[in-house]
Design a protein around this motif. Structure first.
Motif, PDB file in Angstrom:
ATOM      1  N   LEU A 399       0.868  -1.180   0.000  1.00 11.77           N
ATOM      2  CA  LEU A 399       0.000   0.000   0.000  1.00 11.77           C
ATOM      3  C   LEU A 399       0.897   1.219   0.000  1.00 11.77           C
ATOM      4  CD1 LEU A 399      -2.846   1.238   0.212  1.00 11.77           C
ATOM      5  CD2 LEU A 399      -2.667   1.035   2.695  1.00 11.77           C
ATOM      6  N   ALA A 400       0.829   2.024  -1.080  1.00 14.68           N
ATOM      7  CA  ALA A 400       1.758   3.144  -1.240  1.00 14.68           C
ATOM      8  C   ALA A 400       1.004   4.386  -1.663  1.00 14.68           C
ATOM      9  CB  ALA A 400       2.832   2.796  -2.281  1.00 14.68           C
ATOM     10  N   ALA A 401       1.638   5.516  -1.443  1.00 19.01           N
ATOM     11  CA  ALA A 401       1.105   6.817  -1.848  1.00 19.01           C
ATOM     12  C   ALA A 401       2.264   7.688  -2.280  1.00 19.01           C
ATOM     13  CB  ALA A 401       0.330   7.477  -0.713  1.00 19.01           C
ATOM     14  N   CYS A 402       2.006   8.578  -3.229  1.00 18.02           N
ATOM     15  CA  CYS A 402       3.038   9.497  -3.700  1.00 18.02           C
ATOM     16  C   CYS A 402       2.364  10.752  -4.229  1.00 18.02           C
ATOM     17  CB  CYS A 402       3.925   8.862  -4.766  1.00 18.02           C
ATOM     18  SG  CYS A 402       3.058   8.448  -6.286  1.00 18.02           S
ATOM     19  N   ALA A 403       3.170  11.780  -4.384  1.00 20.34           N
ATOM     20  CA  ALA A 403       2.665  13.077  -4.860  1.00 20.34           C
ATOM     21  C   ALA A 403       3.501  13.522  -6.047  1.00 20.34           C
ATOM     22  CB  ALA A 403       2.713  14.119  -3.751  1.00 20.34           C
ATOM     23  N   GLY A 404       2.829  13.944  -7.105  1.00 21.83           N
ATOM     24  CA  GLY A 404       3.486  14.510  -8.273  1.00 21.83           C
ATOM     25  C   GLY A 404       3.222  15.999  -8.365  1.00 21.83           C
ATOM     26  N   PRO A 405       3.756  16.660  -9.374  1.00 20.88           N
ATOM     27  CA  PRO A 405       3.535  18.105  -9.489  1.00 20.88           C
ATOM     28  C   PRO A 405       2.087  18.487  -9.720  1.00 20.88           C
ATOM     29  CG  PRO A 405       4.807  17.254 -11.357  1.00 20.88           C
ATOM     30  CD  PRO A 405       4.641  16.136 -10.409  1.00 20.88           C
ATOM     31  N   ASP A 406       1.324  17.613 -10.384  1.00 17.90           N
ATOM     32  CA  ASP A 406      -0.071  17.956 -10.674  1.00 17.90           C
ATOM     33  C   ASP A 406      -1.047  16.849 -10.304  1.00 17.90           C
ATOM     34  OD1 ASP A 406       0.792  16.184 -12.519  1.00 17.90           O
ATOM     35  OD2 ASP A 406       0.077  17.265 -14.285  1.00 17.90           O
TER      36      ASP A 406
END
Length: 498
Positions: A399-406
């Motif tokens: 179970l993972a989460a990440c953030a990109g520029p948009d």
């Protein structure tokens, strides 16, 4: 034949002017011959008009200029009159013939426009490809005495016209269709001037090809080519319009079927919730009865309760899915850290993941998510339980989460056998399962409900098989920034009196 008619007009002018020579002077007689030149140009064309102008000068000189019946001219001043007469006759004949040609061209253009208008009106009322084919065949036969054969691509190339076409023409037409010629390409000649192949372009794509064949060699002028090009454009537009009418009709039928199916599922699931809840309660109450049940009876009661719970969960999924797709569910969204939602989902799915390795990958700087925590927890629980059901014991669930520029994304992946279907995205449809007949409980509603919830949040649920092994479900949301917090009011310190 036309030149002989021009000479006949000039002789008629001589016969008309002969009795008038007794009462009119020569200048007036010249006008009679000019009338002959005008008539020859108006009726017969430029070449006969030139012949009429020359013949009029010669006949006027021979018959009416002294010495009569001779080419000699007694008075030299009449030579100027004859020269001017010939020059004016040539000019008048040329202008008259030009007016005749322009009038014929205007009439031909008017006929062309009228014919195209009739074809356009007929094609505008056509509702099937067969009607378009019938209009095209009648139009080409009436206008040019040419047999037309129509091929369309719907969904693959096939001949529409009932009459058989020559094998060579059919092969050439299909070859031209395969090359996808650009719009506006000139008509292509095939064979020894016996047939033409015309591409039928719609506003969006090539919709078909038209084969034109004639018993004789076709020598087309500019008007014929313009007419063929205009007809091809009209037929291509009509075919594209019919194509999109069929698409819209199919979509309307699918939409109506989906609406009725959702209404039926909603009604069934709503009516099932109460008896299923009663069944669960009764099955659990059996375990509390006195005297105590035997072990076999206790196992049966537990099985009844477990089956009732699964059926109740299925009915809840049906009802919630129908509500989500109808747009009646209002999201209670708030700015929350995704770590809290993920932790609640792991706790809810803990019993299903007891025999699996669970890995959580969340960066420290993950921003806040704007979501409905209850619905999003349900999405993650469904995905985690789905990974636990379809992977063997000992598998790893990440179970993972990440953030990109948009964008912001949350993913659930495993290293199990993956999805057997060649199109993993089909698993997000209702009642779609990786294995049709399986001992694993379920009817294929969990992933469809997850997709509906994610779409309600403005995001997208993607599914794909991993390169080595396993499958990955990814929730992708557009990244938005939380509102700025209002500044805290400054605390005022009370001043004590001495």
């Amino acid at each position: 034949m036309t030149y002989a008619a021009a000479l006949g007009i000039c002789l008629a002018a001589v016969l008309l002017a002969f009795p008038l020579a007794q009462v009119l002077d020569m200048a007036s007689l010249v006008l009679v011959f000019m009338l002959a030149v005008v008539l020859a140009g108006a009726w017969l064309g430029r070449g006969p008009a030139v012949l009429a102008a020359v013949a009029s000068v010669l006949l006027f000189n021979v018959v009416f200029v002294p010495p009569r019946f001779s080419l000699q001219v007694a008075d030299e001043r009449l030579l100027f009159t004859l020269a001017v007469m010939g020059l004016v006759g040539l000019i008048v004949g040329h202008l008259t013939a030009s007016l005749r040609a322009q009038a014929r061209a205007a009439a031909a253009s008017e006929n062309l426009v009228r014919n195209l208008y009739e074809i356009s009106r007929a094609l505008g009322h056509a509702l099937s490809v067969a009607q378009v084919d019938d209009i095209a065949r009648r139009s080409f036969w009436d206008q040019m005495a040419v047999r037309a054969t129509l091929w369309i691509c719907h969904p693959e190339w096939r001949q529409v016209s009932p009459e058989p076409a020559p094998a060579g023409l059919a092969q050439r037409a299909l070859h031209l269709a395969a090359t996808k010629p650009a719009a506006g390409e000139p008509v292509e000649r095939w064979g020894a001037g016996e047939a033409h192949v015309v591409p039928l372009h719609g506003p969006m794509a090539l919709r078909g090809v038209l084969g034109l064949q004639c018993a004789q060699t076709m020598a087309w002028g500019d008007n014929e080519r313009q007419w063929v090009a205009a007809c091809a454009a009209l037929i291509g537009s009509a075919l594209e319009r019919i194509h999109y009418i069929d698409v819209a009709r199919e979509n309307a039928v699918d939409f109506e079927g989906e609406r009725l199916r959702n209404a039926l599922l909603s009604a069934i699931s709503h009516d099932l919730r109460t008896p299923l809840a009663s069944l669960v309660g009764l099955a659990e109450s059996l375990q509390l009865t006195r005297p105590a049940m035997t072990p076999q009876q206790d196992d049966i009661a537990r099985a009844i309760a477990a089956s009732a719970r699964r059926t109740a969960a299925m009915a809840n999924n049906l009802l919630d899915l129908a509500r989500m797709e109808s747009g009646t569910v209002r999201l209670s969204r708030d700015w929350l850290p995704m770590e809290e939602v993920m932790g609640a989902a792991l706790a809810a799915a803990g019993s299903m993941l007891d025999h699996h390795h669970t890995v959580v990958d969340v960066p420290d700087d993950l921003p806040l998510f704007h979501l409905d925590p209850v619905l999003m927890e349900r999405v993650l629980v469904n995905l985690l339980e789905n990974a636990a059901k379809y992977t063997p014991a000992g598998s790893t669930v990440t179970l993972a989460a990440c953030a990109g520029p948009d964008h912001l994304s949350v993913s659930v992946s495993d290293n199990g056998p993956g999805l057997p279907t060649a199109r993993p995205a089909d698993m997000l449809r209702k009642f779609e399962r990786g294995v049709r007949e399986s001992a694993t409980p379920g009817v294929g509603l969990g992933l469809a409900l997850c997709g509906a919830i994610v779409r309600a949040h403005g995001g997208q649920l993607n599914v794909a098989n991993l390169p080595k092994a396993g499958v990955r479900f990814e929730l992708v949301f557009p990244r938005t920034h939380p509102p700025d917090l209002p500044p805290e009011p400054a605390l005022s310190r009370a001043t004590e009196n001495p």
